[in-house]
Design an enzyme around this catalytic site. Sequence first.
Site, short mmCIF file in Angstrom:
data_model
loop_
_atom_site.label_atom_id
_atom_site.label_comp_id
_atom_site.label_asym_id
_atom_site.label_seq_id
_atom_site.Cartn_x
_atom_site.Cartn_y
_atom_site.Cartn_z
N ASP A 10 -5.36 -8.30 -3.56
CA ASP A 10 -5.66 -7.97 -2.16
C ASP A 10 -7.00 -8.56 -1.70
O ASP A 10 -7.10 -9.75 -1.48
CB ASP A 10 -5.58 -6.44 -1.99
N HIS A 67 0.81 -1.23 0.00
CA HIS A 67 0.00 0.00 0.00
C HIS A 67 0.85 1.28 0.00
O HIS A 67 0.88 1.98 -0.99
CB HIS A 67 -1.03 0.06 1.15
#
Length: 335
Positions: A251, A200
């Site tokens: 994800d 991220h």
Amino acid sequence: MAEPLVLPGFVDAHCHAFQRALRGRRTGGDFWAWREAMIAEAERQTPETVREEYAETYRELRAAGYTAVGEFHYLGLAEAHAAVEAAGEAGVEIVLLLSAYARGGVGRFRQDSPAEYFRQLEELREAGVRVGCAPHSVRACPPDWLREIGAYAAREGLPLHVHADEQPREIEECLEEHGVRPIELLAQTGCLGPRTTVVHATHADDGELDLLADAGARVCLCPTTEANLGDGFAPFERLRERGIGICIGSDSNVRIDPLEELRELETTARRRSLTRELCDSGTLLCFGADEGAASLGLESWPDTAVDLEHRSLRGVDPGDLLDALVFGCAADVFL
Ligand SMILES: [Zn+2]
């Protein structure tokens, strides 16, 4: 019949396969409300559900052109073996990124000590499973755990993956507890190096990105999940300016489409900069494949193939093929 175009398979460098079940579910106002629903879903898992449901999700990955996956796993050891079996059944290479979790979350996420964590990793390695170290986050792992895990990964030459800077609250809490930001804490505890992937980095400041560049670490961006969870915008241009390696992850698996992940990176940057062609399609495809493989420590992984007779590619000049693929196609273009 046109011969299919063979490309290196896409590498999903950050996956939590069980979260596929949460797509479309209304869970409330923000990331933290979603996290409660995610934890309830995690609690429901057994080796049997992992074996069955992960195989379904991995088959979707495979159909979408992903041929390797880094499963960031925090559901327990028996479930880790089940995930590996599921990947085998679906025909996807897997690197099991075993999560270390000292505090927070729920009981099944946690180990009692770094020593117990290393025992779990060793058991998987002895069973022939390809693994990586994955201290979950600076929320879940205090500095003494980070130090031990960073040293272990360096000594063993293993990839190290860690979530950081996904949400502003995590940064505020880290500053309050340690007086530094998450990626600064990772640097201080020996967790940043060329085999490190920070997942991220959405709210990383310039100093944190400089630390990543200095260490030769990568960042895994997961644009469709980050959009869905209201995380913010990935610092794509600032990563590019520093030459930091970028890979992609499905994800939460709200979407399973590597082209969409790559397109989001580029088109979000275009919107911000009011320009076009910041990053060519060949480079984007490299982020989707080679950089992901390097992030997982894979030297080889299966190819994928593009159906050149797919209607999305009708009338495209052969010289424009890669751009048409990235900007004009969805994952159903892969055979
Ligand atoms: Zn994650």
